[in-house]
Design an enzyme around this catalytic site. Structure first.
Site, PDB file in Angstrom:
ATOM      1  N   GLY A  24     111.965 -24.844  33.957  1.00 28.27           N
ATOM      2  CA  GLY A  24     113.388 -24.479  33.752  1.00 28.27           C
ATOM      3  C   GLY A  24     114.107 -24.483  35.035  1.00 28.27           C
ATOM      4  CB  SER A  25     117.231 -23.184  35.995  1.00 26.29           C
ATOM      5  OG  SER A  25     118.226 -23.732  34.842  1.00 26.29           O
ATOM      6  CB  THR A  26     112.609 -21.638  38.433  1.00 26.88           C
ATOM      7  OG1 THR A  26     111.416 -22.212  37.678  1.00 26.88           O
ATOM      8  CG2 THR A  26     112.901 -20.472  37.700  1.00 26.88           C
ATOM      9  CG  LEU A  27     111.572 -28.099  39.147  1.00 30.51           C
ATOM     10  CD1 LEU A  27     110.363 -27.626  39.749  1.00 30.51           C
ATOM     11  CD2 LEU A  27     111.478 -29.344  38.098  1.00 30.51           C
ATOM     12  CE  LYS A  28     119.792 -26.257  36.516  1.00 39.90           C
ATOM     13  NZ  LYS A  28     120.430 -25.380  35.956  1.00 39.90           N
TER      14      LYS A  28
END
Lengths: 617, 379
Positions: free
Chosen positions: A327-331
Site C-alpha cells: 500500500g502507501s507505505t511504498l510511496k
C-alpha cells in the site's frame, strides 16, 4: 535350436548312465558339504564352546546412547525463553506388581488415566520385559506425584520416572519466532544423522528451534550397560558424556515483544522491529500466537486440526510468511526513485483533483480523498498520502525503473533472515507478467504499482527491512534473530556479527533527506496521516501510513477504483524508524482488517518504539 | 492336462491301499513326511525367535498352508505339460523381470517387487523354477553330453535372468539361479574339460565383479567375511553375534525358549536369515545335526526321485531342484556360522517369510509330479 533329427541318434542308455554317474557325484559332494557344516558346528559348539560362552557373558555389555541436553534459548537481555524441565512419567514394572489390573484400578482413584492410555499400556506391555518400567501416564503434576508418593506402599511396582522435556516459560509469547520442538517424525528420521540422534526424541519443528536445530541439539553420549542373562541392567557406566547443545541468545527484546503483542488487542496481524544499524530483529510478532507446549506433548489430532484449520491461521507466521500489498507505505521509496531519477524535485508540484486519468482511457484512477489534495508537491504527497501525485510519478518512472529501484532495497526478495520458511513477496515487472500471466504490461498497472497496490507483495519482515535501509542511509543488512551463541558452563558468549550485504547507491544524499523529512512530517506535521501518535513523543519519528488489501487482483478483473478504494481500508499498515536522524529501531506493522493505518497501526508502532527507546527511563 | 492312465496302477499291487490313494493324488509320501517334520521344527524355532509371538507363528502357518496347497496343485500337472510350458514360463518370467526393472516398486532400496494390482509379486521367485525348467527342456532335446554350441546357448539363457536379478540388486537370488542352472548343466554331463576351464575362469571373473559389478555394501560383506573382527560394530556384527549364539549353545543347547543371545536383541534378523543361530543356541549340536539330517533326508529323497525319473527333462529338473534346495541350506547355515560371506538367503521352510516358501514347495510339487507320473516302461 536343437535339431529334431538328432533325437534319432540319442543313446538313451549312455545318457542315463552319464546322468546317474553325475547324480552320484553330486550326492557325494552334498555329503561332503554336510560334513563341512557339521565340522564347523562341532568347532563352534564343542571345541570353542567355552570361548563363546565367555563372549556371550561379555555380550551382556551393551553400549547405549544418551541424549544430549538441548541448548537453552534466551532473549538479548538474558531472559529465558526455552528450557528443559523434568517431566514425570508414571510407570509400572510388571514383575513387581502382583496384580496389574488391581494396581491400575488403584491408580485410577488417585490420578486421571484415560482408557486410551490403558490400552497403550497393554500394547507396550507385550513388547517389553517384565523388569522394564512401562509408561502409563505422562506429565504428572506435583499434586499427582505427591498422591502417588503417599500411597507408594500400596502400589507395588509403581514408579515415577523423570525425563527432561522442552518448556517455554513465557508460553505463547514470541511463539512464532522461537518455534517449538516435537517428536521426530518418519520423514525427519530419514534425513537425520542417525547416530547423532540415536537417543533423541524431539526435534525443532519451526522457528529458531528448527533453524538452529544443529546448534541446539548437542552431541550424543554413550553409556556402557551390563546386563544379566535375562537382559536386566545390572550396572551402567558412562563411557562418553553427552555434550549439551549450545545456548542461543536471540536478538529479540522480549519486553518489547510483549508490548507489541499486547498492543494488537483482539486484532490479527504482524509486526517486525529491526535495528537499522545491524539488522538485528528486536521484535517479531505474528498474531494470533499459539501455545508451543501443545506440540511438545503429543499433540492430539483434534487440537492440531483446530489450530491448523482455524480461519485465523494461528500457525502461520505472518511476519515471515504473510504476503501483503505494501500500500502507501511504498510511496517513500517510489518518491525517492523519482528524485534519484531526476524526474521530480521537491518544489515541483501538480494539482490533485481527486482522480487521475490516462490518455486514451476514460477510466478514473481515484485518490483516497475524493475532493482531491489541491496543489501538491512531493512532501505534501507523502505527508497526506496523495495517490494522484504518485500515479503521475509512476507513469514518468515506468514500471521498469520502479522495479529496478525497489529491487535495490530488496522488495520481492527474501531478506535472508536466519529463520526458515520466509516468503519472498513479489515485485512485478514486464517480464514477470509475460511469464506468469502471458499478458503484456498495462499502463494502469504502473499507476497502482506506484501506490503499492496491484501485484506487489511484501512480508512484514521485508517491509521492516526496507524501512531500516531507508532509515540508515542505504546500508543493507540481512536481518538476524541470533544475537549470540553461548557454550554451556562458559561465562562468555560469542556475539554474532552483522551480516552486511551491500549499499543502496545514492545519487544525491539530499534526495534521501527530502524523503525522511517528509516522513517526519507524516508523524509530526499538522496534516500528517500519523499525527495521532505524536503527543508527548520524546524523540522524532519518520513514518508512513498505508492501507492494503489481501486479495489479489485478477488479470481479467476491471480495475474498479471505487471498489478497490473501499477494500483498501481493510488492512492497516505503518512503517517507521526512530529516532529519525539516527535510527535505532525500524518498525513495520500490519493490522488485518484494522482500517486506517494512521489510527490503528501507527499507535502500535509508537508503543513498540517507546518500549525500546525509553526502556532505561 | 494332468492326466494319468489306469495302467499306472497295475504295478502298485504291492503298495498299500493308503499309499495308493496318495499316489492317485500324486503325493510322494516320503517327501511329504520330510517336509512336514521340517516345517514343524521350523514353527517351533520361530515361536522362540519371535519372542513367543503366536500371531506371527499363525501368520507363518497360513503362508505354509498356501504354499502346501500350491505344492499339491503343482503335483497334479504332468511333467509333459511342464516341459511343454517351460519356454513360455521362462518368457513370462523374463518379461516380468524387465517390468520390475523398468517400473518395479522400490522397496527397501531394491527393485524386486511387481505390483499386479491385487497383490505384489516377485518375478525372481518365478525364475527360480522357470530357469532350470527351460534349461532342462533345452538340453533334453540335445544329445548329451551337450556340445559346445548347446552349452553356450544355455549359458546365455542363464546369464540374462541372473544379470537382471543381480541388478535389482538381489545377490542371494541370483546366486541360487546360477546354481540351479549349473546343476542342470552338470547333471546333463557337461564335460570335465569345460568344468575345469570355467573354474579357472572364475578367478578373473570374480576379480572383475569385485571391482566393477558389486555394490559397496556387498563388498563390505565379503571383507567382513574374510576378517569379521575388523568391524565388530558394523557389518561384522552379524557374523560375530551369530557365532556367539551358536557357539554358546554347546552340545546340548540351552533349551527351547531359553536362548539368551538370540533373545537379548544382540542377534539381528533372528526371525528370518539368522534363525539358525536361535535354533542351535537352544538345541545345541545335537539339535543342529538332527535338523541337518531332516534336510539331508529331503535332499536324499529328491535325488532318488531324480535317479528314478524316466526322461532327460524330468531327471535334470528333479536333480536341479533338489540340489538347489540343498544349496539354500548350505549357504544359509554356512553364512550364519561364518563359513561363507553374508548373502540374503533364508533357511528354507524355517525362516519367517512367505515368498520363497511358495516357490520352494512348488518345486517339491514338481518333484512329486515327476515321481508319481512315471510310466511303466522302464524298470
Amino acid at each position: 535350436m536343437v535339431q529334431r533329427a538328432s533325437i534319432t541318434f540319442k543313446d538313451h542308455f549312455r545318457e542315463t548312465h552319464l546322468f546317474q554317474q553325475r547324480l552320484l557325484i553330486t550326492a557325494i559332494i552334498t555329503i561332503i558339504l554336510l560334513a563341512v557344516l557339521i565340522a564347523r558346528l562341532v568347532f563352534l559348539q564343542v571345541l570353542s564352546h567355552d570361548h563363546f560362552t565367555t563372549l556371550s557373558e561379555k555380550n551382556r555389555l551393551d553400549i547405549l546412547p544418551i541424549a544430549p541436553i538441548r541448548g537453552l534459548i534466551y532473549d538479548r537481555n538474558g531472559v529465558l525463553l526455552a528450557q528443559n524441565l523434568p517431566s514425570f512419567t508414571l510407570q509400572i514394572v510388571p514383575e513387581h506388581s502382583k496384580d496389574l489390573k488391581k494396581t491400575i484400578e488403584e491408580l485410577k482413584k488417585l490420578v486421571v488415566i484415560s482408557d486410551d492410555e490403558i490400552k497403550q499400556f497393554y500394547k507396550v506391555l507385550k513388547e517389553k520385559r517384565r523388569f522394564e518400567g512401562i509408561p502409563l501416564r505422562f506429565r504428572l503434576n506435583d499434586v499427582e506425584r505427591a498422591k502417588i508418593a503417599v500411597n507408594q506402599d500400596r502400589l507395588p511396582g509403581v514408579k515415577i520416572e523423570a525425563q527432561l522435556a522442552r518448556d517455554y516459560p513465557l508460553g505463547s509469547l514470541a511463539s512464532h519466532a522461537i518455534g517449538y520442538v516435537g517428536r521426530i517424525n518418519e520423514r525427519e528420521l530419514q534425513n537425520l544423522n542417525a547416530p547423532r540422534y540415536s537417543a533423541t526424541e524431539y526435534i525443532g519443528k519451526v522457528g529458531v528451534e528448527r533453524s538452529y536445530e544443529d546448534i541446539l541439539h548437542g552431541e550424543v553420549g554413550t553409556v556402557l550397560v551390563e546386563r544379566n542373562s535375562q537382559g536386566r541392567v545390572m550396572r551402567s557406566e558412562t563411557e562418553l558424556d553427552p555434550e549439551p547443545g549450545k545456548d542461543l541468545y536471540l536478538t529479540l527484546d522480549i519486553k518489547v515483544q510483549e508490548v507489541a503483542e499486547k498492543s494488537f488487542g483482539d486484532d490479527n496481524g504482524a509486526l517486525v522491529a529491526i535495528d537499522p544499524r545491524n539488522g538485528e530483529v528486536i521484535a517479531l510478532v505474528s498474531i494470533p500466537t499459539f501455545d508451543p507446549h501443545i506440540f511438545v506433548h503429543r499433540v492430539d489430532t483434534k487440537t492440531y486440526k483446530a489450530l491448523s484449520t482455524s480461519s485465523d491461521h494461528p500457525l502461520l507466521n505472518r511476519a515471515l510468511q504473510g504476503q501483503y500489498p505494501p500500500g502507501s507505505t511504498l510511496k517513500p521509496f517510489i518518491g525517492l526513485a523519482g528524485l534519484e531519477a531526476n524526474l521530480i524535485s521537491s518544489d515541483e508540484s501538480l494539482k490533485c483533483p481527486g482522480y487521475y486519468m490516462l490518455k486514451n482511457d476514460d477510466r478514473k484512477y481515484r485518490d483516497w480523498k475524493k475532493e482531491g489534495h489541491g496543489e501538491t508537491n512531493l512532501t505534501k504527497a507523502l505527508v497526506e498520502s496523495c495517490d494522484v501525485y504518485f500515479y503521475d510519478l509512476s507513469l514518468a518512472l515506468k514500471i521498469d525503473r520502479m522495479e529496478s529501484y525497489l529491487a535495490r532495497f530488496g522488495v520481492g526478495q527474501p531478506t535472508g533472515i536466519d529463520i526458515r520458511g520466509e516468503a519472498p513477496g513479489l515485485l512485478p515487472s514486464k517480464q514477470w507478467k509475460q511469464k506468469t500471466h502471458r499478458l503484456p504490461w498495462f499502463p494502469g498497472e504502473t499507476l497502482i504499482t506506484g501506490i503499492g497496490q496491484g501485484f506487489t507483495l511484501t512480508t512484514p519482515l521485508q517491509l521492516a527491512n526496507i524501512t531500516a535501509i531507508l532509515g540508515n542511509g542505504g546500508q543493507r543488512y540481512k536481518p538476524r534473530i541470533i544475537h549470540a551463541i553461548g557454550e554451556p558452563g562458559v561465562e562468555e558468549i560469542t556475539l554474532q556479527k552483522p551480516r552486511h550485504v551491500g549499499v543502496v547507491q545514492k545519487d544525491n544524499p539530499e534526495n534521501w533527506n527530502i524523503i525522511i523529512k517528509a516522513m517526519k512530517q507524516v508523524v509530526h506535521g499538522l496534516r500528517g496521516t500519523a499525527r495521532g501518535i505524536n503527543r508527548n513523543l520524546e524523540y522524532k519519528v519518520a513514518g508512513k501510513t498505508g492501507t492494503a488489501q489481501v486479495f489479489g487482483i485478477k488479470e481479467d478483473e476491471e480495475y474498479d477504483e471505487e471498489k478497490i478504494a473501499k477494500k483498501l481500508r481493510d488492512h492497516a499498515l505503518f512503517i517507521s524508524f526512530a529516532p529519525a536522524d539516527e535510527p535505532r529501531i525500524a518498525v513495520a506493522v500490519i493490522v488485518e482488517n484494522g482500517g486506517s493505518g494512521g489510527a490503528v497501526a501507527a499507535p502500535i508502532a509508537r508503543k513498540v518504539m517507546d518500549a525500546y527507546l525509553l526502556k532505561d527511563n | 492336462m494332468p492326466g494319468f492312465s489306469k495302467s499306472e496302477f497295475t504295478d502298485t499291487t504291492r503298495i498299500h491301499a493308503g499309499r495308493r490313494v496318495l499316489h492317485r493324488f500324486h503325493v510322494d509320501l516320503p517327501l511329504l513326511l520330510g517336509l512336514i517334520v521340517l516345517v514343524a521344527v521350523g514353527l517351533l524355532v520361530l515361536y522362540s525367535a519371535s519372542e513367543q509371538d503366536a500371531g506371527l507363528v499363525s501368520k507363518q502357518l497360513i503362508r505354509l498352508g498356501i504354499a502346501f496347497t500350491v505344492m499339491f496343485a503343482v503335483a497334479q500337472i504332468s511333467p509333459d505339460t511342464l516341459r511343454y510350458w517351460s519356454p513360455w514360463l521362462f518368457g513370462v518370467g523374463l518379461i516380468m523381470l524387465i517390468a520390475v526393472l523398468v517400473l518395479g516398486e522400490v522397496g527397501k532400496g531394491a527393485q524386486r517387487w511387481l505390483n499386479l494390482g491385487f497383490f505384489t509379486f516377485q518375478p525372481s521367485e518365478l525364475m527360480k523354477l522357470a530357469l532350470p525348467m527351460l534349461l532342462a527342456w533345452y538340453l533334453s532335446e540335445a544329445i548329451l553330453p551337450p556340445k559346445f554350441k548347446h552349452i553356450m546357448v544355455a549359458v546365455v539363457m542363464m546369464l540374462i535372468p541372473i544379470y537382471m536379478v543381480a541388478k535389482q540388486p538381489d545377490l542371494g537370488t541370483s546366486l541360487l539361479l546360477a546354481s540351479s542352472g549349473i546343476f542342470v548343466l552338470f547333471l546333463a554331463g557337461l564335460r570335465w574339460l569345460y568344468i575345469i576351464i570355467s573354474m579357472l575362469m572364475l578367478i578373473p571373473t570374480s576379480l572383475l565383479l569385485w571391482f566393477y559389478g558389486m555394490h559397496d555394501y556387498q563388498r563390505s560383506r565379503v571383507l567382513t567375511f574374510i576378517n569379521p573382527d575388523s568391524d565388530l560394530r558394523g557389518s561384522g556384527y552379524h557374523i560375530n553375534q551369530s557365532s556367539i549364539a551358536i557357539g554358546s549353545g554347546g552340545t546340548y543347547g540351552k533349551g527351547w525358549l531359553n536362548g539368551t543371545q538370540s533373545h537379548l536383541d544382540f542377534l539381528p534378523e533372528r526371525k528370518t536369515d539368522f534363525i539358525f543361530p536361535v535354533f542351535s543356541e537352544e538345541f545345541g549340536l545335537i539339535g543342529a545335526i538332527i535338523l541337518l539330517t531332516i534336510y539331508a533326508a529331503i535332499v536324499a529323497r529328491g535325488l532318488v526321485i531324480a535317479a528314478q525319473a524316466q526322461d532327460t527333462f524330468t531327471r535334470l529338473l528333479a536333480g536341479s531342484i533338489t540340489l538347489t534346495f540343498f544349496i539354500y541350506v548350505f549357504i544359509n547355515i554356512g553364512m550364519v556360522s561364518g563359513l561363507l560371506p553374508v548373502v540374503g538367503i533364508p533357511l528354507p521352510l524355517v525362516s519367517y517369510g512367505g515368498t520363497s516358501m511358495v516357490t520352494l514347495l512348488a518345486g517339491f510339487g514338481i518333484l512329486m509330479s515327476i515321481q508319481t507320473h512315471r510310466k511303466l516302461i522302464a524298470s
